[in-house]
Motif scaffolding. Structure first.
Motif, PDB file in Angstrom:
ATOM      1  N   SER A 260      18.157  16.594 -29.530  1.00  0.00           N
ATOM      2  CA  SER A 260      19.144  17.083 -28.045  1.00  0.00           C
ATOM      3  C   SER A 260      17.296  17.763 -27.437  1.00  0.00           C
ATOM      4  O   SER A 260      18.068  18.686 -25.916  1.00  0.00           O
ATOM      5  N   ASP A 285      24.643  14.203 -23.803  1.00  0.00           N
ATOM      6  CA  ASP A 285      25.684  15.739 -22.900  1.00  0.00           C
ATOM      7  C   ASP A 285      26.597  15.007 -22.941  1.00  0.00           C
ATOM      8  O   ASP A 285      27.407  16.158 -22.102  1.00  0.00           O
ATOM      9  N   GLU A 323      22.892  23.205 -30.792  1.00  0.00           N
ATOM     10  CA  GLU A 323      23.138  22.344 -29.770  1.00  0.00           C
ATOM     11  C   GLU A 323      24.552  21.679 -30.456  1.00  0.00           C
ATOM     12  O   GLU A 323      24.431  19.878 -29.757  1.00  0.00           O
TER      13      GLU A 323
END
Ligand code: SAJ
Length: 424
Positions: A260, A285, A323
């Protein structure tokens, strides 16, 4: 002959690397700026949940070959394995790399080898690290050797892949690459390929970007399938029978400090070229938002809806929250007024700042109106839906990882939605 190795950064990569060299006969100095890391390790503990790692670290420390400290000393080899996170505006944060390179410059001597392992934007080794090291008065390629060699191990399989994966070594000169190859041959039995530093940096980013783009494709397929009333999981399974198709798995989004993060390094360096790469990052995302949309489709207004989130880490069977898309989903649910309790077998509530984390599954499920399967931990593959149904106000489950046996859960009275299954 390279005698003493310093490894700067004792995290997911640095600690296994330091231990591996130490258990292969090298004198190793493990350096970390976080005194708590040093204290934990010196007390025989370990701050990383990785299968088999504590055994190797303990063997390295007991052998006397590995010493750890917050202070760097002169060595023959310096491996920089510090983090390269991204900032909120998706720019590479190279402050830890700079700090480590400054420390090495302070003790560098003629003939030393420096290896940058941290995943970095293209040209970091030659444009950032080499000039810092040359503040020592020594010249890269002539007085000291400098190479870039990324790790490609899969968290959860680090010790195995560290030995058996192929490896790329990129030198600022051929002699630097050759020295790097000789170094890693101490424990790597995978193929070691040599190239220049910038190519090696690019290779690392290409690997992870390739994966991120393909996960984004799977996630977009999951949304298309829901739109068209198709079961994306069956479609992927059959499409993958094609000899040249390998569609990855849809999910709640992409987490971890690698997949990510790394593609943004391309976007930052070449925003007018990296269009597909940026778009894939945006699809991934946005996937947590799609999960919330599915819940809104089912419950309507989420205000006051009590939900049990199963799993908060970024992927199965790790303790890493970095994340994590699961955290993104939960955050968005809380912002819509839902009441969420989360349970994760790999995260102790007392050691985490997550106020919604509870210490056992039943507590998370008691009184809830829906289960949200966010991480495919092994432990969640053997849940008893009858037992859970008895705890819940309304037996509903949204499985974003497609790990439950739908018929068994339906027999237990659950209303089941699998992300991408094409059903309402
Ligand atoms: N994910 C999906 N669908 C998939 C595969 C993964 O949604 O089909 C999600 C996972 O749930 C997770 C994220 O993507 O949230 C990343 O997981 P991962 O298993 O793909 O990767 P990492 O971050 O654990 O490890 C990756 C690996 N890179 C590649 O597979 C190309 C590893 O080899 C690298 O060494 C590591 O990044 C790294 O440190 O760079």
């Amino acid at each position: 002959m390279m005698q003493k190795i310093a490894v700067l950064g004792l995290g997911y990569i640095g600690l296994p690397t330091a231990s591996m060299f130490a258990t292969h006969g090298f004198q190793v100095l493990g350096v970390d700026i976080d005194q708590r890391v040093i204290d934990t390790l010196n007390k025989g503990g370990i701050h990383i949940d990785e299968p088999g790692l504590s055994t190797v670290v303990r063997a390295a420390l007991h052998s006397g070959n590995l010493t750890i400290s917050t202070a760097l000393q002169p060595c023959d080899v310096f491996i920089i394995a510090v983090p390269t996170p991204i900032t909120r505006d998706k720019k590479a944060d190279l402050s830890f790399v700079k700090q480590a390179a400054e420390a090495v410059a302070g003790v560098l001597k003629t003939g030393d080898l420096v290896v940058l392992e941290a995943t970095s934007p293209p040209r970091t080794t030659i444009d950032l690290v080499q000039p810092i090291l040359e503040k020592s008065g020594l010249q890269g390629g002539k007085d000291f050797l400098l190479a870039y060699s990324p790790e490609r191990v899969l968290p959860g399989r680090i010790l195995d892949e560290m030995v058996h994966n192929s490896r790329v070594i990129g030198g600022i000169t051929p002699a630097s690459a050759a020295a790097g190859k000789a170094l890693y041959q101490a424990f790597v039995d995978g193929e070691i390929r040599v190239t220049d530093a910038t190519t090696a940096e690019m290779i690392k980013l290409m690997e992870n970007t390739y994966r991120d783009v393909n996960i984004a494709l799977a996630n977009e397929f999951s949304r298309l399938a829901d739109q068209f009333g198709v079961d994306v999981w069956q479609a992927i399974e059959i499409a993958n029978l094609h000899p040249r198709v390998e569609i990855l798995r849809p999910g709640p989004g992409v987490g971890g400090h690698c997949i990510s993060v790394d593609p943004w390094f391309f976007v930052e360096k070449a925003p007018d070229i990296a269009h597909l790469i940026r778009q894939a990052r945006q699809v991934n995302d946005a996937q947590p938002g799609y999960v919330v949309e599915l819940l809104q489709n089912h419950f309507g207004d989420l205000q006051g809806i009590q939900l049990a989130a199963l799993g908060v880490t970024y992927k199965a069977d790790v303790d890493d929250l970095r994340e994590s898309p699961a955290l993104g989903v939960i955050q968005q649910l809380l912002e819509r007024g839902a009441e969420v309790k989360a349970y994760d077998p790999h995260i102790k509530p007392e050691s985490s700042a997550l106020s919604y984390l509870v210490s056992d599954l039943s507590e998370a499920c008691r009184g809830s109106m829906g289960l949200l399967m966010l991480v495919n931990h092994k432990q969640f593959q053997t849940l008893d839906p009858k037992e859970l149904a008895g705890l819940m106000k309304t037996p509903y489950i949204l499985d974003t990882r497609n790990i439950i046996e739908v018929e068994i859960w339906k027999e237990a009275g659950f209303n089941v939605k699998i992300l991408g299954d094409g059903l309402d």
